[in-house]
Design a protein around this motif. Structure first.
Motif, PDB file in Angstrom:
ATOM      1  N   PHE A  31      19.824  10.381 -35.763  1.00  0.00           N
ATOM      2  CA  PHE A  31      20.798  10.336 -34.747  1.00  0.00           C
ATOM      3  C   PHE A  31      20.810   9.397 -33.675  1.00  0.00           C
ATOM      4  O   PHE A  31      21.781   8.540 -33.362  1.00  0.00           O
ATOM      5  CB  PHE A  31      20.794  11.763 -34.098  1.00  0.00           C
ATOM      6  N   ARG A  32      19.575   9.240 -33.158  1.00  0.00           N
ATOM      7  CA  ARG A  32      19.241   8.080 -32.050  1.00  0.00           C
ATOM      8  C   ARG A  32      18.298   7.571 -31.909  1.00  0.00           C
ATOM      9  O   ARG A  32      17.099   8.095 -31.516  1.00  0.00           O
ATOM     10  CB  ARG A  32      19.709   8.870 -30.443  1.00  0.00           C
ATOM     11  N   ALA A  33      17.931   6.381 -32.618  1.00  0.00           N
ATOM     12  CA  ALA A  33      16.831   5.527 -32.573  1.00  0.00           C
ATOM     13  C   ALA A  33      16.352   5.291 -31.150  1.00  0.00           C
ATOM     14  O   ALA A  33      14.878   5.276 -31.244  1.00  0.00           O
ATOM     15  CB  ALA A  33      16.917   4.333 -33.690  1.00  0.00           C
ATOM     16  N   ASP A  34      16.895   5.237 -30.291  1.00  0.00           N
ATOM     17  CA  ASP A  34      16.466   4.692 -28.999  1.00  0.00           C
ATOM     18  C   ASP A  34      15.669   6.116 -28.462  1.00  0.00           C
ATOM     19  O   ASP A  34      15.003   5.952 -27.401  1.00  0.00           O
ATOM     20  CB  ASP A  34      17.561   4.453 -28.017  1.00  0.00           C
ATOM     21  N   CYS A  35      15.779   7.192 -28.967  1.00  0.00           N
ATOM     22  CA  CYS A  35      14.928   8.475 -28.639  1.00  0.00           C
ATOM     23  C   CYS A  35      13.497   8.028 -28.574  1.00  0.00           C
ATOM     24  O   CYS A  35      12.614   8.839 -28.181  1.00  0.00           O
ATOM     25  CB  CYS A  35      15.107   9.462 -29.205  1.00  0.00           C
ATOM     26  N   LEU A  36      13.200   6.972 -29.309  1.00  0.00           N
ATOM     27  CA  LEU A  36      11.670   6.579 -29.371  1.00  0.00           C
ATOM     28  C   LEU A  36      11.041   6.208 -28.108  1.00  0.00           C
ATOM     29  O   LEU A  36       9.916   6.653 -27.858  1.00  0.00           O
ATOM     30  CB  LEU A  36      11.479   5.155 -30.302  1.00  0.00           C
ATOM     31  N   LEU A  37      12.008   5.895 -27.092  1.00  0.00           N
ATOM     32  CA  LEU A  37      11.834   5.502 -25.720  1.00  0.00           C
ATOM     33  C   LEU A  37      11.449   6.840 -25.147  1.00  0.00           C
ATOM     34  O   LEU A  37      10.485   7.045 -24.080  1.00  0.00           O
ATOM     35  CB  LEU A  37      12.883   4.795 -25.107  1.00  0.00           C
ATOM     36  N   PHE A  38      11.591   8.116 -25.775  1.00  0.00           N
ATOM     37  CA  PHE A  38      11.623   9.419 -25.131  1.00  0.00           C
ATOM     38  C   PHE A  38      10.491   9.974 -25.725  1.00  0.00           C
ATOM     39  O   PHE A  38       9.508  10.569 -24.968  1.00  0.00           O
ATOM     40  CB  PHE A  38      12.876  10.229 -25.091  1.00  0.00           C
ATOM     41  N   ALA A  39      10.371  10.010 -26.925  1.00  0.00           N
ATOM     42  CA  ALA A  39       9.463  10.377 -27.838  1.00  0.00           C
ATOM     43  C   ALA A  39       7.943   9.743 -27.379  1.00  0.00           C
ATOM     44  O   ALA A  39       6.836  10.481 -27.456  1.00  0.00           O
ATOM     45  CB  ALA A  39       9.493  10.140 -29.032  1.00  0.00           C
ATOM     46  N   GLY A  40       7.941   8.658 -27.212  1.00  0.00           N
ATOM     47  CA  GLY A  40       6.757   7.766 -26.927  1.00  0.00           C
ATOM     48  C   GLY A  40       5.751   8.151 -25.811  1.00  0.00           C
ATOM     49  O   GLY A  40       4.816   8.947 -25.862  1.00  0.00           O
ATOM     50  N   PRO A  41       6.414   8.400 -24.674  1.00  0.00           N
ATOM     51  CA  PRO A  41       5.828   9.002 -23.338  1.00  0.00           C
ATOM     52  C   PRO A  41       5.583  10.285 -23.650  1.00  0.00           C
ATOM     53  O   PRO A  41       4.462  10.965 -23.075  1.00  0.00           O
ATOM     54  CB  PRO A  41       6.944   8.870 -22.294  1.00  0.00           C
TER      55      PRO A  41
ATOM     56  N   LEU B 207      20.292   0.379 -34.160  1.00  0.00           N
ATOM     57  CA  LEU B 207      19.185  -0.060 -33.391  1.00  0.00           C
ATOM     58  C   LEU B 207      19.123  -1.612 -33.562  1.00  0.00           C
ATOM     59  O   LEU B 207      18.874  -2.290 -32.583  1.00  0.00           O
ATOM     60  CB  LEU B 207      17.991   0.588 -33.862  1.00  0.00           C
ATOM     61  N   TRP B 208      19.132  -2.082 -34.696  1.00  0.00           N
ATOM     62  CA  TRP B 208      19.270  -3.595 -34.732  1.00  0.00           C
ATOM     63  C   TRP B 208      20.328  -4.301 -33.811  1.00  0.00           C
ATOM     64  O   TRP B 208      20.258  -5.330 -33.346  1.00  0.00           O
ATOM     65  CB  TRP B 208      19.388  -3.999 -36.408  1.00  0.00           C
ATOM     66  N   TYR B 209      21.628  -3.689 -33.858  1.00  0.00           N
ATOM     67  CA  TYR B 209      22.972  -4.217 -33.115  1.00  0.00           C
ATOM     68  C   TYR B 209      22.323  -4.075 -31.690  1.00  0.00           C
ATOM     69  O   TYR B 209      22.766  -5.327 -30.975  1.00  0.00           O
ATOM     70  CB  TYR B 209      23.952  -3.335 -33.555  1.00  0.00           C
ATOM     71  N   ASN B 210      21.716  -3.042 -31.293  1.00  0.00           N
ATOM     72  CA  ASN B 210      21.742  -2.900 -29.690  1.00  0.00           C
ATOM     73  C   ASN B 210      20.486  -3.709 -29.186  1.00  0.00           C
ATOM     74  O   ASN B 210      20.529  -3.809 -28.033  1.00  0.00           O
ATOM     75  CB  ASN B 210      21.622  -1.426 -29.462  1.00  0.00           C
ATOM     76  N   THR B 211      19.459  -3.678 -29.892  1.00  0.00           N
ATOM     77  CA  THR B 211      18.232  -4.336 -29.324  1.00  0.00           C
ATOM     78  C   THR B 211      17.866  -5.597 -29.947  1.00  0.00           C
ATOM     79  O   THR B 211      17.978  -6.459 -29.015  1.00  0.00           O
ATOM     80  CB  THR B 211      17.079  -3.261 -29.961  1.00  0.00           C
ATOM     81  N   VAL B 212      17.952  -5.986 -31.121  1.00  0.00           N
ATOM     82  CA  VAL B 212      17.460  -7.165 -31.615  1.00  0.00           C
ATOM     83  C   VAL B 212      18.728  -8.130 -31.323  1.00  0.00           C
ATOM     84  O   VAL B 212      18.521  -9.428 -30.607  1.00  0.00           O
ATOM     85  CB  VAL B 212      17.251  -7.175 -33.216  1.00  0.00           C
ATOM     86  N   LEU B 213      20.017  -7.796 -31.873  1.00  0.00           N
ATOM     87  CA  LEU B 213      20.827  -8.738 -31.452  1.00  0.00           C
ATOM     88  C   LEU B 213      21.470  -8.785 -30.123  1.00  0.00           C
ATOM     89  O   LEU B 213      22.262  -9.637 -29.577  1.00  0.00           O
ATOM     90  CB  LEU B 213      22.075  -8.370 -32.414  1.00  0.00           C
ATOM     91  N   ASN B 214      21.238  -7.418 -29.577  1.00  0.00           N
ATOM     92  CA  ASN B 214      21.503  -7.211 -27.972  1.00  0.00           C
ATOM     93  C   ASN B 214      23.024  -7.328 -27.749  1.00  0.00           C
ATOM     94  O   ASN B 214      23.428  -7.859 -26.821  1.00  0.00           O
ATOM     95  CB  ASN B 214      20.703  -8.230 -26.910  1.00  0.00           C
ATOM     96  N   LYS B 215      23.810  -6.878 -28.850  1.00  0.00           N
ATOM     97  CA  LYS B 215      25.260  -7.163 -28.848  1.00  0.00           C
ATOM     98  C   LYS B 215      25.907  -5.875 -27.962  1.00  0.00           C
ATOM     99  O   LYS B 215      27.053  -5.991 -27.774  1.00  0.00           O
ATOM    100  CB  LYS B 215      26.000  -7.011 -30.095  1.00  0.00           C
ATOM    101  N   SER B 216      25.097  -4.881 -27.748  1.00  0.00           N
ATOM    102  CA  SER B 216      25.662  -3.826 -26.876  1.00  0.00           C
ATOM    103  C   SER B 216      26.220  -4.197 -25.476  1.00  0.00           C
ATOM    104  O   SER B 216      27.024  -3.756 -24.796  1.00  0.00           O
ATOM    105  CB  SER B 216      24.715  -2.842 -26.365  1.00  0.00           C
ATOM    106  N   SER B 217      25.499  -5.548 -25.154  1.00  0.00           N
ATOM    107  CA  SER B 217      26.188  -6.040 -23.940  1.00  0.00           C
ATOM    108  C   SER B 217      27.566  -6.561 -23.887  1.00  0.00           C
ATOM    109  O   SER B 217      28.055  -6.765 -22.784  1.00  0.00           O
ATOM    110  CB  SER B 217      25.108  -7.436 -23.747  1.00  0.00           C
TER     111      SER B 217
END
Length: 609
Positions: free
Chosen positions: A263-273, A324-334
């Motif tokens: 669902f949301r790969a960015d939840c890695l930032l929540f799972a990690g801590p 995840l690739w689109y938002n982080t690596v390519l940073n196209k979410s900007s």
């Protein structure tokens, strides 16, 4: 040549004579009416553009060629053509729609994929032939999304359709199912949290404060039933937090892995801590976390790839990896806008938590902080400000998660949904300490010193009331933020079941603004219409094949069409007058012949000009 018995019959004649399908009847076209009386031809021969149906109908009545009996309504004579500069007031300006509009009747663009997917699964099935009708092949979006969530919702909804069979309420049924799932998961977190931190005799009181605090806020209750990927993720992270509070590493890691992989790969930032702090303090073992993390991740990826490869008709489709690739690596979410680093802490969290935002920092102390305590023990302030390690351990992962997400330039409140229940739960601890001591166990102590706790008690109640007031105001704004869906529903109500210009169903074009502000396939449910979201129409003349047009263009002008009504939407909140201000959003244009159908149905509150 003889008198006609009804406007409906006359409208059929008008449509047959209007060979150009432009809503005007020229003298040449009128000559094709066999046996037309000379006085009728004399009346229209000096009109260059011809006459509209209301003019035609009025003219026949004036010439005593139409029966005056029955229930028909006589329209006033219309001008033959109206430019955008001198367009008259819409005949629908004061129309009252017959449907009711709630806070969350429709859906917006963020919810569009999952909403359309649930509709398509229920309407067309999951066979290869049914997939050809799916919406996502025509409008795939910037990045693909998973079908796991919509498929799960559809499996629950399918049996309920047997008792809730009306297509009109399928969207509402979807919201009820998703909302029920979300409330259940949030309840699991609440039970685990207060079982851990609340004294047994105060469990019911403290957990009730959490419920009340959540309910008077806007964002969490609102989004619990919205089919966002973030909402599906929030369900799983709440379950994971419940297991995390109980130190159950295997289940917690599994739920977090499913959330991140599907669902949301960015939840890695929540799972990690979350996992790291348990590992550091020895509550979770490294072996369990690694084992269940690897197994759960592999199985989750296999599930999403298997399901989404079929529904997207692509080999090895893993949607969340592409996101995840689109938002982080390519940073196209900007490309969708950026905010400063501090935005979550200075804008998003204050708006979502409202009165609870100021209570979160106070929650980490062992004892409630009161003004009276500070004034009496100012010299020993360190003794008052003793931090509770258990509460800090819960707050730390949520703060780190929001801080890490702040690095990404593109920011939206929904990205930090997993942290909101944590902040609310901690704030409710402080709120509970301020509210309940004055009403029960500490009453005798407070009576001996009236200054002890009263200030905080009053401020706490004021914070709840202020939060509720702001929520009501925001709810009014949100209710007017789905103007596209409201415009389409009103179109169905106004025009009824008209015939299209080419015979058969009337064709509605749904413009981009309407499509992203409330219109979904659930609302395209009227059998009298066909719907189109065709793009690339650059000229007004390109819209000539449609009968009704939902457009954001206030200056749209096309021969044979006239403005039917304007749907307003949210503009801004005027905090001085505490009012929600509206502005025109969607302009609904219709062929003149179809406009007259609405007139005959009694749906006009003003005369046609």
């Amino acid at each position: 040549p003889t008198k006609m018995s009804s406007e409906a019959r006359l409208l059929e004649v008008f449509r047959r004579l209007d060979g150009n399908n432009d809503g005007f009847l020229s003298p040449k076209e009128l000559l094709s009416l066999e046996g037309a009386p000379p006085n009728l031809l004399e009346e229209v021969k000096f009109s260059d553009k011809g006459i509209t149906f209301p003019e035609f109908f009025s003219l026949l009545k004036r010439l005593n060629l139409v029966d005056h009996g029955g229930k028909s309504t006589r329209p006033n004579k219309s001008r033959s053509r109206t430019s955008s500069a001198d367009r008259p007031d819409s005949p629908f300006d004061h129309l009252q729609p017959t449907h009711t509009r709630g806070v969350s009747d429709e859906n917006r663009v963020e919810e569009s994929f999952n909403t359309q997917a649930v509709h398509d699964i229920l309407a067309f099935g999951i066979t290869p032939d049914g997939l050809e009708e799916y919406d996502h092949f025509s409008f795939p979006g910037v990045v693909p999304r998973t079908f796991v969530g919509p498929l799960s919702l559809s499996l629950v909804m399918k049996p309920l359709q047997l008792i809730w069979f009306s297509d009109q309420y399928q969207l509402l049924l979807m919201r009820i199912v998703l909302g029920g799932m979300s409330v259940f998961c949030l309840g699991r977190f609440r039970r685990s949290f207060f079982s851990k931190l609340a004294p047994p005799e105060k469990y019911i009181q403290w957990s009730s404060v959490f419920t009340a605090l959540t309910c008077v806020q806007f964002h969490i209750p609102f989004y619990l039933s919205r089919p966002l990927a973030n909402t599906f993720a929030l369900c799983l992270t709440n379950l994971a937090l419940a297991e995390w509070m109980r130190d159950r590493s295997g289940t917690c890691v599994t739920l977090l892995a499913v959330t991140c992989a599907i669902f949301r790969a960015d939840c890695l930032l929540f799972a990690g801590p979350l996992l790291l702090i348990k590992l550091v303090f020895g509550r979770f073992s490294w072996g369990n976390v690694i084992f269940w993390g690897i197994i759960s991740s592999i199985l989750s990826v296999c599930v999403t790839v298997f399901i989404d490869s079929y529904f997207w008709n692509e080999f090895l489709m893993w949607p969340e990896f592409q996101v995840l690739w689109y938002n982080t690596v390519l940073n196209k979410s900007s490309n969708w806008g950026t905010e400063p680093f501090h935005w979550y802490f200075t804008s998003a969290l204050p708006r979502s938590l409202l009165g609870a935002y100021l209570l979160v920092p106070l929650s980490v102390f062992q004892n409630p902080i009161t003004v009276n305590k500070i004034l009496r023990n100012f010299s020993r302030i360190r003794n008052i400000l003793q931090v509770d390690p258990r509460k800090l351990m819960i707050l730390f992962p949520a703060l780190v998660f929001v801080g890490l997400y702040s690095i990404l330039p593109h920011k939206e409140l929904r990205f930090i949904f997993p942290a909101l229940p944590v902040f609310n739960a901690l704030a409710s601890l402080t709120l509970s300490e301020y509210i309940f001591p004055i009403s029960s166990t500490h009453k005798r102590k407070i009576n001996s010193d009236p200054s002890n706790g009263y200030i905080e008690y009053i401020l706490s109640l004021l914070a709840l009331l202020l939060t509720l007031g702001i929520t009501i105001l925001i709810s009014q704004a949100s209710a007017n933020n789905y103007f596209g869906g409201t415009a389409l529903a009103k179109t169905h109500d106004v025009f009824g079941c008209p015939n299209g210009s080419r015979g058969g169903k009337a064709l509605i074009h749904i413009g981009n603004l309407a499509a992203i502000s409330g219109v979904s396939r659930f609302s395209e449910n009227n059998e009298c219409y066909e719907y189109s979201k065709e793009e690339g129409l650059t000229k007004h003349s390109d819209y000539g094949k449609f009968d009704i047009i939902l457009s954001e263009d206030a200056n749209f002008s096309l021969r044979g069409f006239r403005l039917a009504f304007v749907e307003t939407g949210f503009s801004r909140i005027d905090f001085r007058s505490l009012k929600v201000l509206l502005e025109p959003k969607v302009y609904v244009y219709a062929r003149l012949s179809i406009l007259h159908v609405a007139h005959l149905r009694g749906k006009l509150s003003q005369k046609l000009h």
